[in-house]
Design an enzyme around this catalytic site. Structure first.
Site, PDB file in Angstrom:
ATOM      1  N   TYR A   1      54.625  30.662  32.832  1.00  0.00           N
ATOM      2  CA  TYR A   1      56.317  30.846  32.971  1.00  0.00           C
ATOM      3  C   TYR A   1      56.650  31.568  31.942  1.00  0.00           C
ATOM      4  CZ  TYR A   1      60.740  29.654  35.345  1.00  0.00           C
ATOM      5  OH  TYR A   1      61.933  29.398  35.639  1.00  0.00           O
TER       6      TYR A   1
ATOM      7  N   LYS B   1      54.633  33.852  36.526  1.00  0.00           N
ATOM      8  CA  LYS B   1      56.281  33.496  37.041  1.00  0.00           C
ATOM      9  C   LYS B   1      56.852  34.229  35.847  1.00  0.00           C
ATOM     10  CE  LYS B   1      59.200  30.054  38.651  1.00  0.00           C
ATOM     11  NZ  LYS B   1      59.454  28.596  39.003  1.00  0.00           N
TER      12      LYS B   1
END
Length: 312
Positions: free
Chosen positions: A137, A162
């Site tokens: 992330y 992500k």
């Protein structure tokens, strides 16, 4: 050899339902999960940002993970959130593996602004600690260079990236460099707002906050994007998505509390209680949200065959 595939499409991020006294409500979590599954999300990510990972005890974390895996019962992939303190993150990874999760999303380390080698050590320690699939992330204190991301691609457990940072130049270069080795996931705030731009770069997956209370709107928008239906995209942005996004930007912490407010408005049994330092949605903003959702459900009713909601 483990067969790995990253979740794709619209990713559901359930909240951590809390009773008025602040205690975890597992029945509310089950209801949240069933609603997401009944409305077509293709995976669930439990105890992540929307699930208030930062405010959970490790015992509560374990309860949420085990409840999610039991409730989902193999219908879709279940990913968990791990992150913050490295020892906590490693313990969370172990809990996820023992419970039977499919993988985890690695959230940023707490407070420290790390060097690239320090960040790589952090991420590698987590990724290599289990055989579960891992998604990085990119946000806050976890900002990788292209070179660092490429180095992490040598780890077979890594399946996705992500992005919650919004650096489109970096994303363009990273996709060009790495290609389909990773699944590229839009993790920006209220991702429908930016998904058209990300889609052009090769991102085909995104995390949807509004799927917790109006999932059919998220589905309708994504289908319109895939089909090049610009009129429907424009109307949904104007009528629903951007008005909600406008409220979301008014106060830090609304990334979590506004989701619970939306769920409460449509009658889902999760309550609006959040843990400090997140603050609940102010009454005036709650009333605005209710007006938006009332109009949205009237103009864009959920399709027959999906779980129906109505403003209460």
């Amino acid at each position: 050899m483990v067969k790995r595939n990253c979740p794709t499409g619209i990713l559901g991020f359930p909240v951590a339902p809390l009773k008025e006294d602040g205690q975890l409500d597992l029945n509310g979590l089950e209801a949240n999960l069933e609603f997401l599954l009944n409305n077509g999300v293709q995976s669930v990510f439990v105890a992540c940002g929307a699930g208030e990972l930062h405010a959970l005890t490790q015992d509560e974390y374990k309860q949420m993970v085990e409840t999610a895996i039991k409730t989902v019962d193999g219908r879709v992939q279940v990913y968990t959130g791990v992150g913050g303190n490295i020892q906590h993150a490693l313990e969370q990874a172990k809990i996820s593996a023992e419970a039977g999760a499919d993988g985890y999303l690695i959230l940023p380390p707490y407070l420290i602004d790390p060097s690239q080698d320090g960040l790589l050590n952090y991420l590698k320690a987590i990724i290599e600690s289990t055989d579960l699939s891992a998604i990085l992330y990119q946000r806050d204190k976890c900002i990788l260079t292209k070179e660092s991301l490429l180095a992490l691609c040598e780890l077979p457990q890594l399946v996705g990236f992500k992005d919650g940072e919004g650096d489109m130049e970096f994303n363009t270069e990273a996709v060009q460099l790495i290609g389909d080795r990773l699944e590229w996931i839009n993790g920006m705030p209220l991702a429908e707002v930016t998904m058209a731009s990300y889609y052009n770069l090769g991102f085909r997956t995104y995390s949807s906050a509004i799927s917790n209370y109006i999932p059919h709107i998220s589905v309708k928008y994504f289908e319109a994007l895939q089909q090049g239906d610009h009129k429907t995209m424009h109307d949904l942005l104007e009528d629903v998505i951007l008005p909600i996004h406008s409220i979301r930007k008014r106060k830090a912490g609304y990334a979590v509390s506004l989701i619970k407010a939306g769920m409460n408005i449509v009658g889902l049994p999760v309550g609006t209680t959040v843990r400090p330092p997140i603050a609940p949605v102010e009454q005036g903003h709650y009333d605005e949200m209710k007006e938006i959702l009332t109009a949205a459900l009237e103009k864009y009713p959920a399709p027959v065959g999906t779980e129906q909601v109505e403003v209460s």
